[in-house]
Write a protein that holds these residues in place. Sequence first.
Motif, PDB file in Angstrom:
ATOM      1  N   SER A  69       0.862  -1.178  -0.099  1.00  0.00           N
ATOM      2  CA  SER A  69       0.085  -0.020  -0.007  1.00  0.00           C
ATOM      3  C   SER A  69       0.777   1.287   0.165  1.00  0.00           C
ATOM      4  CB  SER A  69      -1.065  -0.107   1.079  1.00  0.00           C
ATOM      5  OG  SER A  69      -1.738  -1.047   1.098  1.00  0.00           O
ATOM      6  N   LEU A  70       1.893   1.085   0.879  1.00  0.00           N
ATOM      7  CA  LEU A  70       2.687   2.466   0.805  1.00  0.00           C
ATOM      8  C   LEU A  70       3.595   2.654  -0.490  1.00  0.00           C
ATOM      9  CD1 LEU A  70       4.246   1.963   4.560  1.00  0.00           C
ATOM     10  CD2 LEU A  70       2.886   3.867   3.662  1.00  0.00           C
ATOM     11  N   ARG A  71       4.086   1.775  -1.025  1.00  0.00           N
ATOM     12  CA  ARG A  71       4.686   1.775  -2.434  1.00  0.00           C
ATOM     13  C   ARG A  71       3.659   2.152  -3.589  1.00  0.00           C
ATOM     14  NH1 ARG A  71       9.836   0.336  -3.907  1.00  0.00           N
ATOM     15  NH2 ARG A  71       8.909  -0.602  -6.104  1.00  0.00           N
ATOM     16  N   ALA A  72       2.345   1.739  -3.478  1.00  0.00           N
ATOM     17  CA  ALA A  72       1.559   2.251  -4.200  1.00  0.00           C
ATOM     18  C   ALA A  72       1.277   3.586  -4.022  1.00  0.00           C
ATOM     19  CB  ALA A  72       0.184   1.397  -4.215  1.00  0.00           C
ATOM     20  N   ALA A  73       1.137   4.177  -2.842  1.00  0.00           N
ATOM     21  CA  ALA A  73       1.101   5.519  -2.510  1.00  0.00           C
ATOM     22  C   ALA A  73       1.977   6.172  -3.132  1.00  0.00           C
ATOM     23  CB  ALA A  73       0.900   5.959  -0.902  1.00  0.00           C
ATOM     24  N   LEU A  74       3.562   5.832  -2.860  1.00  0.00           N
ATOM     25  CA  LEU A  74       4.635   6.586  -3.419  1.00  0.00           C
ATOM     26  C   LEU A  74       4.681   6.602  -5.054  1.00  0.00           C
ATOM     27  CD1 LEU A  74       7.093   5.283  -0.986  1.00  0.00           C
ATOM     28  CD2 LEU A  74       6.392   7.421  -0.913  1.00  0.00           C
ATOM     29  N   ALA A  75       3.902   5.829  -5.714  1.00  0.00           N
ATOM     30  CA  ALA A  75       3.864   5.762  -7.265  1.00  0.00           C
ATOM     31  C   ALA A  75       2.651   6.363  -7.587  1.00  0.00           C
ATOM     32  CB  ALA A  75       3.913   4.077  -7.358  1.00  0.00           C
ATOM     33  N   MET A  76       1.879   6.971  -6.946  1.00  0.00           N
ATOM     34  CA  MET A  76       0.766   7.948  -7.328  1.00  0.00           C
ATOM     35  C   MET A  76       1.371   9.181  -7.867  1.00  0.00           C
ATOM     36  SD  MET A  76      -2.033   6.425  -6.887  1.00  0.00           S
ATOM     37  CE  MET A  76      -3.200   7.507  -7.076  1.00  0.00           C
ATOM     38  N   PRO A  77       0.810   9.475  -9.158  1.00  0.00           N
ATOM     39  CA  PRO A  77       1.445  10.496 -10.152  1.00  0.00           C
ATOM     40  C   PRO A  77       0.558  11.869  -9.457  1.00  0.00           C
ATOM     41  CG  PRO A  77      -0.192   9.507 -11.297  1.00  0.00           C
ATOM     42  CD  PRO A  77      -0.015   8.575 -10.023  1.00  0.00           C
TER      43      PRO A  77
END
Length: 146
Positions: A49-57
């Motif tokens: 979840s944290l990596r997905a949040a960091l990848a959000m443009p």
Amino acid sequence: MIFETFQNMLKNDERIQFTVTRKGEQLAVLVQPVLQGGLDEKASEAIQSLRAALAMPLYVVTNPQALDADFPRSLADYAEMREDGHNDLKDVMSRIKEAGKQAKTEAAKNNQPDEPAEKSRFEDASHQDESDEKPAEIAVTDKSLF
């Protein structure tokens, strides 16, 4: 100010793709983080979840005047959100590492043989019966079998 925000937003060796596209009278601005390394399929849900949040443009479509006025603030807010995500990820990784260290310590402690409270005389080579030191003397009489 925008490039200072980019510098503060990026961690060492991270990169972003910054794209500006014209759509009629408007501009579309895309700030897309590019994360380093792949994600292990065994990674916890929290890490995923944290990596997905960091990848959000960050994606904004508006007129150039609004971008001039508001984009620096939007980028700063976005950078702050990413910093929070990095801190959360660092915290989760730290807790995982600490749990791993504790598990190794427990496993090592559980694998050690228990020390007996007192050694028996058979385990202690320095302690022997006197009968072990010299052969037994047997009295032979005319009534014995030998």
